[in-house]
Write a protein that holds these residues in place. Structure first.
Motif, PDB file in Angstrom:
ATOM      1  N   LYS A  42     -13.733  32.192  44.516  1.00 19.26           N
ATOM      2  CA  LYS A  42     -12.522  32.603  44.996  1.00 19.26           C
ATOM      3  C   LYS A  42     -12.210  33.873  44.862  1.00 19.26           C
ATOM      4  CE  LYS A  42     -10.404  28.056  45.048  1.00 19.26           C
ATOM      5  NZ  LYS A  42      -9.489  26.764  44.261  1.00 19.26           N
ATOM      6  N   ARG A  43     -12.313  34.101  43.356  1.00 22.03           N
ATOM      7  CA  ARG A  43     -12.187  35.842  43.553  1.00 22.03           C
ATOM      8  C   ARG A  43     -13.108  36.470  44.095  1.00 22.03           C
ATOM      9  NH1 ARG A  43     -14.552  39.129  40.008  1.00 22.03           N
ATOM     10  NH2 ARG A  43     -15.109  36.839  38.383  1.00 22.03           N
ATOM     11  N   ARG A  75     -11.852  36.982  47.747  1.00 23.60           N
ATOM     12  CA  ARG A  75     -11.215  37.144  47.976  1.00 23.60           C
ATOM     13  C   ARG A  75     -11.000  38.698  48.086  1.00 23.60           C
ATOM     14  NH1 ARG A  75      -8.139  34.713  44.027  1.00 23.60           N
ATOM     15  NH2 ARG A  75      -8.382  35.893  42.627  1.00 23.60           N
ATOM     16  N   GLU A  96     -12.688  39.727  50.724  1.00 25.79           N
ATOM     17  CA  GLU A  96     -11.986  40.295  51.939  1.00 25.79           C
ATOM     18  C   GLU A  96     -11.463  41.461  52.194  1.00 25.79           C
ATOM     19  OE1 GLU A  96      -9.400  36.426  51.615  1.00 25.79           O
ATOM     20  OE2 GLU A  96     -11.080  34.709  52.801  1.00 25.79           O
ATOM     21  N   GLN A  97     -10.725  41.743  50.605  1.00 24.90           N
ATOM     22  CA  GLN A  97     -10.288  43.070  51.115  1.00 24.90           C
ATOM     23  C   GLN A  97     -10.741  44.171  50.986  1.00 24.90           C
ATOM     24  OE1 GLN A  97      -6.534  44.009  48.790  1.00 24.90           O
ATOM     25  NE2 GLN A  97      -6.420  41.423  49.332  1.00 24.90           N
TER      26      GLN A  97
END
Length: 196
Positions: free
Chosen positions: A77-78, A81, A84-85
């Motif tokens: 998940k990290r 994320r 995506e960032q």
């Protein structure tokens, strides 16, 4: 005497017979042995203890597996994320390099033309600036509207303060350098003059 008679029969040495000792089994007594009963119960106890220890080991292994699964899921998940960032703000460094060029275009267009030829150049520069702003807007770069707004320290940086009649304290009275955001992230704060 004949030759046969002269020879005496030779006696072979006699070896004593070895008797094999038989293992004598202990005789069973009429009373049950207390130690024997303890030994007979001992295997069950030891098996129960072994089962308990194996069940504890299994529970520990399950916990470790669940912990490892949770860590792996959190890492996944990290990383998603962060990816995506990175995609969302990929234009940040390019925008920071392009903003000074836009500032210079704005300064050039603030000059009042002294002759008609200069006016045509300024129109061409104005068209270039419009295209430039559109390209930045398409990438998510937007100007911070600071003129005559209440001072917001999250988006603005006050370089000067000045008392001005008819203006409430804490209002922006002049924008010294425009500020910009990239989507929801501050790219560059607006440099402003604030009323006292």
């Amino acid at each position: 005497m004949s030759k046969n008679q002269s020879k005496k029969p030779q006696n072979k040495p006699v070896q004593p017979e070895v008797q094999e000792e038989k293992d004598l089994e202990p005789t069973e007594s009429a009373q049950p042995d207390v130690e024997a009963e303890a030994v007979s119960d001992d295997p069950i106890d030891s098996l129960n203890k072994e089962i308990d220890s194996l069940q504890q080991e299994l529970a520990d292994s399950k916990n470790a597996l669940l912990r490892a699964y949770a860590d792996t899921d959190n890492t996944r998940k990290r990383l998603l994320r962060e990816t995506e960032q990175a995609k969302k703000y990929r234009f940040q460094s390019a925008a920071l390099e392009l903003l000074p060029i836009l500032d210079n275009l704005n300064r050039a267009l603030d000059v009042e033309p002294s002759n008609p030829e200069m006016e045509n150049f300024l129109k061409g520069f104005d068209m270039i600036r419009t295209q430039f702003i559109n390209a930045l807007t398409n990438e998510g770069v937007t100007e911070i509207n600071a003129e005559s707004q209440p001072f917001d320290p999250n988006l603005m940086q006050a370089l000067q303060t000045e008392k001005k009649e008819g203006v409430e304290p804490g209002q922006v009275i002049e924008v010294l350098q425009k500020g910009y955001k990239l989507k929801d992230r501050l790219l560059r704060p607006a440099l402003v003059k604030v009323s006292e």
